[in-house]
Scaffold this motif. Structure first.
Motif, PDB file in Angstrom:
ATOM      1  N   GLU A 266      32.412  39.546  42.007  1.00  0.00           N
ATOM      2  CA  GLU A 266      33.242  39.196  40.330  1.00  0.00           C
ATOM      3  C   GLU A 266      34.226  40.071  40.058  1.00  0.00           C
ATOM      4  N   THR A 267      33.164  41.647  39.726  1.00  0.00           N
ATOM      5  CA  THR A 267      33.679  42.531  39.022  1.00  0.00           C
ATOM      6  C   THR A 267      35.579  43.077  39.504  1.00  0.00           C
ATOM      7  N   ARG A 268      35.969  43.380  40.446  1.00  0.00           N
ATOM      8  CA  ARG A 268      36.630  44.155  41.288  1.00  0.00           C
ATOM      9  C   ARG A 268      37.781  42.879  41.412  1.00  0.00           C
ATOM     10  N   GLN A 269      36.880  41.530  41.528  1.00  0.00           N
ATOM     11  CA  GLN A 269      38.509  40.743  41.142  1.00  0.00           C
ATOM     12  C   GLN A 269      39.688  41.153  40.051  1.00  0.00           C
ATOM     13  N   SER A 270      40.981  40.843  40.465  1.00  0.00           N
ATOM     14  CA  SER A 270      41.781  40.899  39.973  1.00  0.00           C
ATOM     15  C   SER A 270      42.484  39.874  39.106  1.00  0.00           C
ATOM     16  N   THR A 271      41.663  38.219  39.377  1.00  0.00           N
ATOM     17  CA  THR A 271      41.958  37.212  38.561  1.00  0.00           C
ATOM     18  C   THR A 271      42.186  37.359  37.529  1.00  0.00           C
ATOM     19  N   PRO A 272      43.624  36.593  36.939  1.00  0.00           N
ATOM     20  CA  PRO A 272      44.074  36.594  35.558  1.00  0.00           C
ATOM     21  C   PRO A 272      42.696  35.506  35.074  1.00  0.00           C
ATOM     22  N   ALA A 273      42.312  34.865  33.114  1.00  0.00           N
ATOM     23  CA  ALA A 273      41.771  35.149  32.966  1.00  0.00           C
ATOM     24  C   ALA A 273      42.069  33.490  32.489  1.00  0.00           C
ATOM     25  N   GLU A 274      41.323  32.320  32.974  1.00  0.00           N
ATOM     26  CA  GLU A 274      41.430  30.997  33.449  1.00  0.00           C
ATOM     27  C   GLU A 274      41.748  30.462  31.705  1.00  0.00           C
ATOM     28  N   SER A 275      43.072  30.173  31.661  1.00  0.00           N
ATOM     29  CA  SER A 275      42.889  28.980  30.522  1.00  0.00           C
ATOM     30  C   SER A 275      41.957  27.547  30.309  1.00  0.00           C
ATOM     31  N   LYS A 276      41.633  27.407  29.053  1.00  0.00           N
ATOM     32  CA  LYS A 276      41.063  27.022  28.450  1.00  0.00           C
ATOM     33  C   LYS A 276      41.146  25.692  27.114  1.00  0.00           C
ATOM     34  N   GLU A 277      40.781  24.921  26.734  1.00  0.00           N
ATOM     35  CA  GLU A 277      40.959  24.264  26.369  1.00  0.00           C
ATOM     36  C   GLU A 277      41.149  24.920  25.051  1.00  0.00           C
ATOM     37  N   ILE A 278      41.698  25.712  24.673  1.00  0.00           N
ATOM     38  CA  ILE A 278      41.526  26.251  23.234  1.00  0.00           C
ATOM     39  C   ILE A 278      42.763  24.856  22.085  1.00  0.00           C
TER      40      ILE A 278
END
Length: 369
Positions: free
Chosen positions: A52-64
């Motif tokens: 999880e730390t090494r995965q460079s996935t983008p932050a998921e957009s949420k219902e902001i």
């Protein structure tokens, strides 16, 4: 997950995963003393956290919500823009929240919703277009930082019909006779001198307020512009753009007004018991109140020429008067500190049209044969 026994007798727990950004297979491992059920659980938990730390996935957009997005945008801007820009954007964002709704889910906004809410606000189209620009900047930032799923609908939110920039310039431009009337109407000598200074130099009001004696070089006949006064935060900052750093040549009439301003400041300081190094100062020797001067300028322009003007009108007037004297556009752009000459060219279109009409009127009145 699999286990490999090391030469030292310990156990290496290994897991393979696919890197999100590269698509390549990668491994993580952790070495433990034992090969037991408990050790396997510990290894699995550790390896999962490592992946999880090494995965460079983008932050998921949420219902902001719009309010939450604006707060994040402001946090970012505190580190990236000037205080004056931050303050301007702060109030612009407050207006946008009031128009669209504080708790609207950003990912559920549509082009129709934005247009309907803007129109329902009852604001002038020119003002709505300014809000549109600020909103677009906010939403693009949100999209680039993965708070918003999609902004493709924004191309449907067209600018509201408004008078052209050229027409606006014409409305905020003084003819030579209007300049004379305006100066004649001014009874406060300090503000009259400042108005004349702005007309003859083309400086922005913030640039003029920030000037000190050391910025005036009478030997080389130049004014060195290297700072700008921000009235909103009462601080001196760097100029608006890199091209705003410049030396403005003092023609004889500008030099005379500059000397008069320095003398006025000196005499006023002697009367008030202080010595100011500023070109123009208040009675305490500090920066003048921009809003006091702007109010005086508007009131006197209404009285003298029938319409309210701003300090920027004086800057446009300076450009137009130079253009009427045959000074080329690029020279004037450099003098004004414009990033490009487009604004000057638009003023030029108005001035040349005015000169053409004047010349045609002169020819109409003469009888050649």
């Amino acid at each position: 997950m699999w286990i490999e026994k090391t030469p030292s007798g310990k156990f290496k727990y290994v897991e393979q995963y696919t890197d999100y950004m590269t698509g390549k297979k990668k491994r993580v491992s952790v070495t433990l003393e034992k090969d037991t059920a408990s050790a396997k659980r510990t290894a699995l938990e550790t390896l999962t956290r490592m992946i999880e730390t090494r995965q460079s996935t983008p932050a998921e957009s949420k219902e902001i919500t719009l309010e939450e997005l604006i707060e994040k945008y402001r946090e970012y801007q505190t580190q990236t823009v000037k205080a004056s820009t931050y303050k301007r954007n702060f109030y612009a964002m407050e207006t946008i929240k009031n128009i669209l709704g504080h708790d609207i889910i950003v990912n559920r906004m549509t082009a129709n919703y934005i247009k309907e809410q803007f129109i329902a606000s009852g604001r002038a189209n020119s003002t709505l277009n300014e809000h549109r620009v600020r909103l677009f900047a906010l939403l693009h930032w949100g999209y680039e930082n993965n708070y918003i799923h999609d902004i493709s609908y924004l191309h449907k939110v067209k600018p509201f019909k408004d008078v052209s920039h050229r027409e606006k310039i014409q409305d905020k431009y003084l003819e030579p006779e209007e300049v004379k009337k305006l100066l004649k109407a001014m009874q406060i000598e300090k503000w009259k001198l400042l108005t004349n200074f702005l007309l003859l130099s083309g400086l922005r009001i913030g640039e003029a307020i920030a000037l000190s004696k050391e910025d005036i070089d009478f030997d080389d006949h130049v004014i060195k512009v290297s700072k700008n006064y921000d009235p909103n935060n009462d601080i001196v900052t760097t100029p608006k753009t890199l091209t705003s750093f410049r030396e403005v040549y003092m023609q004889p009439d500008l030099e005379a007004v500059t000397r008069s301003l320095l003398l006025y400041t000196k005499i006023e300081g002697m009367e008030a018991g202080h010595r100011s190094e500023l070109l123009i100062a208040n009675r305490k020797g500090e920066y003048i109140n921009y809003y006091t001067y702007n109010k005086y300028l508007k009131e006197n322009s209404v009285k003298a020429i029938g319409r309210a003007i701003t300090t920027h009108t004086l800057r446009h007037t300076h450009a137009s008067l130079l253009l009427a004297q045959g000074i080329d556009v690029d020279t004037i752009s450099r003098r004004l500190g414009h990033e490009d000459s487009q604004i000057t060219k638009e003023i030029y279109l108005h001035v040349t049209q005015g000169l053409k009409e004047r010349d045609n009127e002169r020819i109409r009145k003469i009888k050649i044969i």
